[in-house]
Enzyme design. Structure first.
Site, mmCIF file in Angstrom:
data_model
loop_
_atom_site.group_PDB
_atom_site.id
_atom_site.type_symbol
_atom_site.label_atom_id
_atom_site.label_comp_id
_atom_site.label_asym_id
_atom_site.label_seq_id
_atom_site.Cartn_x
_atom_site.Cartn_y
_atom_site.Cartn_z
ATOM 1 N N GLY A 171 -3.842 69.198 9.907
ATOM 2 C CA GLY A 171 -4.726 69.112 10.659
ATOM 3 C C GLY A 171 -5.611 70.522 10.939
ATOM 4 N N ARG A 195 -4.510 76.493 8.177
ATOM 5 C CA ARG A 195 -3.321 75.892 7.598
ATOM 6 C C ARG A 195 -3.527 75.552 5.998
ATOM 7 N NH1 ARG A 195 -0.545 71.507 9.700
ATOM 8 N NH2 ARG A 195 -0.699 72.825 11.734
ATOM 9 N N ARG A 217 -18.381 72.070 8.918
ATOM 10 C CA ARG A 217 -17.616 71.997 10.429
ATOM 11 C C ARG A 217 -16.467 73.125 10.088
ATOM 12 N NH1 ARG A 217 -18.917 67.408 14.034
ATOM 13 N NH2 ARG A 217 -20.706 66.377 12.925
ATOM 14 N N ARG A 239 -0.260 64.040 4.409
ATOM 15 C CA ARG A 239 -0.365 64.877 5.715
ATOM 16 C C ARG A 239 0.668 65.741 5.851
ATOM 17 N NH1 ARG A 239 -1.420 66.289 10.615
ATOM 18 N NH2 ARG A 239 0.014 65.735 12.201
ATOM 19 N N SER A 292 2.266 69.081 12.196
ATOM 20 C CA SER A 292 3.139 69.824 13.124
ATOM 21 C C SER A 292 3.547 68.674 14.193
ATOM 22 C CB SER A 292 2.907 71.191 13.925
ATOM 23 O OG SER A 292 1.441 71.033 14.474
ATOM 24 N N ASP A 312 7.613 71.800 18.181
ATOM 25 C CA ASP A 312 7.949 72.216 19.477
ATOM 26 C C ASP A 312 9.052 70.832 19.889
ATOM 27 O OD1 ASP A 312 5.042 71.066 19.453
ATOM 28 O OD2 ASP A 312 5.890 70.011 21.080
ATOM 29 N N ARG A 324 2.552 77.917 13.331
ATOM 30 C CA ARG A 324 2.199 76.685 13.043
ATOM 31 C C ARG A 324 1.057 76.807 11.634
ATOM 32 N NH1 ARG A 324 2.425 73.246 18.670
ATOM 33 N NH2 ARG A 324 4.117 74.560 19.604
#
Ligand SMILES: O=P(O)(O)O[C@H]1O[C@H](CO)[C@@H](O)[C@H]1O
Ligand SMILES: O=c1cc[nH]c(=O)[nH]1
Length: 232
Positions: free
Chosen positions: A20, A24, A43, A87, A90, A204, A217
């Protein structure tokens, strides 16, 4: 070039890792790929292509939520010929036995997103992982001695739910953890007859209240990436 991706056909590999978080994606490219080349910054959704063990692999951020990943998955498949969408996300644990930093393979994705209700005129559609990628990920994890869990995950349209306790219903019905994109990704991949798999690292826990930092993350969770890269 597509509306949201400033690349030429051939700039993007058939296999792409999709976190996402675009930072990362940058970390994955700089840590694992040889000769990574930036193909997109429209973007700020950074996308790179390089090689891993001699194979061409791409990695690009998707943003958060079903609409965002659906736009990128659609353009990657229809305009750039991407065939394997993995994908690497997290996720928050819904179960006591799913602990921080555990790896979860999403076999299927339940969801409160309205897109499939709309698409299938009120009927249920069960977005599922591609079996071949799933099996390869299980075998890879085993060969690397990386423990994994697998099952139903929850793709939520909310990060901050009004009713925090609402997760307990999903938990009771065996859903392992929550994230925000997989139902969209699996559906778009199925529509175009290409392969998709979600690999998650627990960041989490809704059960214990434990959390990891945003830096963790962005730049840790190596085991998940090492499994994903072997699927190219
Ligand atoms: O870490 P990523 O891949 O962004 O995944 C999870 O993190 C975001 C929420 O913090 C949502 O996108 C959710 O699906
Ligand atoms: O979507 C997400 C991702 C991580 N943790 C959560 O609680 N939700």
């Amino acid at each position: 070039m597509s509306i949201h991706i400033d690349a030429k056909k051939g700039d993007i590999a058939e296999t792409i890792l999709l976190p996402g978080d675009p930072l990362r994606a940058k970390w994955i490219a700089e840590t694992y790929l040889e000769n990574p080349t930036l193909f997109n910054k429209v973007r700020g959704m950074l996308g790179y292509t390089g090689t891993y063990n001699g194979k061409s692999v791409s990695v690009m951020g998707t943003g958060m939520g079903v609409p965002s990943i659906s736009i990128y998955a659609h353009e990657l498949i229809t305009q750039f010929g991407v065939k394997n969408l993995i994908r690497v996300g997290s996720s928050g644990s819904y179960q006591k036995h799913i602990k921080i930093r555990d790896i979860v393979l999403a076999m299927a994705a339940s969801s409160n997103s309205g897109v499939n209700e709309l698409r299938f005129s009120g009927a249920d559609y069960a977005p599922t992982a591609n079996f071949e990628l799933f099996q390869k990920a299980v075998d890879t994890a085993k060969s690397k001695n990386i423990p994994i869990k697998a099952g139903n995950v929850f793709t939520s349209d909310e990060f901050y739910a009004d009713d925090f306790e609402s997760y307990k219903k999903w938990s009771k019905f065996g859903v392992l953890c929550v994230e925000m994109e997989t139902a969209g990704l699996y559906t778009v991949a199925a529509k175009h007859n290409v392969k998709a798999l979600t690999i998650l690292t627990i960041s989490d826990s809704l059960v214990t209240g434990e959390v990891t930092t945003s830096k963790e993350r962005e730049t840790t969770f190596n085991d998940m990436i090492e499994i994903a890269l072997e699927l190219a």
